[in-house]
Design an enzyme around this catalytic site. Sequence first.
Site, PDB file in Angstrom:
ATOM      1  N   TYR A  99       0.847  -1.193   0.000  1.00 42.77           N
ATOM      2  CA  TYR A  99       0.000   0.000   0.000  1.00 42.77           C
ATOM      3  C   TYR A  99       0.884   1.245   0.000  1.00 42.77           C
ATOM      4  O   TYR A  99       0.583   2.229  -0.672  1.00 42.77           O
ATOM      5  CB  TYR A  99      -0.913   0.005   1.233  1.00 42.77           C
ATOM      6  CG  TYR A  99      -1.908  -1.127   1.245  1.00 42.77           C
ATOM      7  CD1 TYR A  99      -3.127  -1.018   0.590  1.00 42.77           C
ATOM      8  CD2 TYR A  99      -1.626  -2.321   1.906  1.00 42.77           C
ATOM      9  CE1 TYR A  99      -4.047  -2.063   0.596  1.00 42.77           C
ATOM     10  CE2 TYR A  99      -2.535  -3.368   1.918  1.00 42.77           C
ATOM     11  CZ  TYR A  99      -3.741  -3.238   1.259  1.00 42.77           C
ATOM     12  OH  TYR A  99      -4.632  -4.274   1.259  1.00 42.77           O
ATOM     13  N   ASN A 127     -12.348  -2.000  -4.731  1.00 36.84           N
ATOM     14  CA  ASN A 127     -12.166  -2.396  -6.128  1.00 36.84           C
ATOM     15  C   ASN A 127     -13.405  -3.166  -6.597  1.00 36.84           C
ATOM     16  O   ASN A 127     -13.713  -4.222  -6.062  1.00 36.84           O
ATOM     17  CB  ASN A 127     -10.915  -3.278  -6.245  1.00 36.84           C
ATOM     18  CG  ASN A 127     -10.758  -3.929  -7.599  1.00 36.84           C
ATOM     19  OD1 ASN A 127     -11.344  -3.515  -8.581  1.00 36.84           O
ATOM     20  ND2 ASN A 127      -9.943  -4.973  -7.640  1.00 36.84           N
ATOM     21  N   CYS A 135      -6.398  -6.640  -6.901  1.00 40.27           N
ATOM     22  CA  CYS A 135      -6.236  -6.080  -5.558  1.00 40.27           C
ATOM     23  C   CYS A 135      -5.660  -7.112  -4.592  1.00 40.27           C
ATOM     24  O   CYS A 135      -5.096  -6.744  -3.556  1.00 40.27           O
ATOM     25  CB  CYS A 135      -7.557  -5.519  -5.043  1.00 40.27           C
ATOM     26  SG  CYS A 135      -8.947  -6.640  -5.158  1.00 40.27           S
ATOM     27  N   HIS A 136      -5.750  -8.389  -4.951  1.00 40.47           N
ATOM     28  CA  HIS A 136      -5.175  -9.436  -4.098  1.00 40.47           C
ATOM     29  C   HIS A 136      -3.650  -9.377  -4.082  1.00 40.47           C
ATOM     30  O   HIS A 136      -3.021  -9.974  -3.224  1.00 40.47           O
ATOM     31  CB  HIS A 136      -5.653 -10.830  -4.558  1.00 40.47           C
ATOM     32  CG  HIS A 136      -5.331 -11.152  -5.966  1.00 40.47           C
ATOM     33  ND1 HIS A 136      -6.117 -10.719  -7.029  1.00 40.47           N
ATOM     34  CD2 HIS A 136      -4.314 -11.867  -6.515  1.00 40.47           C
ATOM     35  CE1 HIS A 136      -5.599 -11.162  -8.163  1.00 40.47           C
ATOM     36  NE2 HIS A 136      -4.496 -11.858  -7.874  1.00 40.47           N
ATOM     37  N   GLU A 162      -1.119 -17.847  -8.478  1.00 41.72           N
ATOM     38  CA  GLU A 162      -0.195 -17.098  -9.328  1.00 41.72           C
ATOM     39  C   GLU A 162       1.266 -17.403  -9.023  1.00 41.72           C
ATOM     40  O   GLU A 162       2.167 -16.813  -9.604  1.00 41.72           O
ATOM     41  CB  GLU A 162      -0.460 -15.602  -9.189  1.00 41.72           C
ATOM     42  CG  GLU A 162      -1.823 -15.203  -9.715  1.00 41.72           C
ATOM     43  CD  GLU A 162      -2.093 -13.721  -9.609  1.00 41.72           C
ATOM     44  OE1 GLU A 162      -1.166 -12.944  -9.256  1.00 41.72           O
ATOM     45  OE2 GLU A 162      -3.233 -13.316  -9.889  1.00 41.72           O
TER      46      GLU A 162
END
Length: 178
Positions: A99, A127, A135-136, A162
């Site tokens: 962030y 989001n 956003c993850h 991922e």
Amino acid sequence: MYCCTKYNSPIGPLLLVSEDDKLIGLWMYNQKYFCPLKEQPVEDNDNPVLKKAVNWLDRYFGGEKPDITELPLSPMGSDFRKEVWDILCGIPYGEVMTYGQIADIIAKNHGKEKMSAQAVGGAVGHNPISVIIPCHRVVGTNGSLTGYAGGLNKKIALLKHEGVDTDKFIVPTKGTAL
């Protein structure tokens, strides 16, 4: 008019919503801030935008790395939120950003010395196109996975999908959006 379709994903059912020729929403059922639209969307499984998004998700959950630019996205939000979501779109598969890093980018873009990481967190949490706008892939500066509007277990599952080693992160036991 809003059109919608449901998608059964490995992380649970998703609701996809389009308006005109743009994808405006992808929400996990029971997530925080679920589908905050002014009118009820009409189910339309033949909608071209929604079919394109379903194909994108099929490929994503099938192990491919589809390009976000393949989809006509139009998330609804303030200019600040859209700026944050644009930055999220640039986070590569298998990588994360904090962030604070996003706040630093926005501050620099506006010629400011600082920007609030909490304000960035609010935008990330709201989001409206989860999974596709990643956003993850945002974590706390201290290595905390922080919260996730869809639930922390889904954030971890998406990161693992991922190829992110989530063992190196701290899993919070209390806080918002767990």
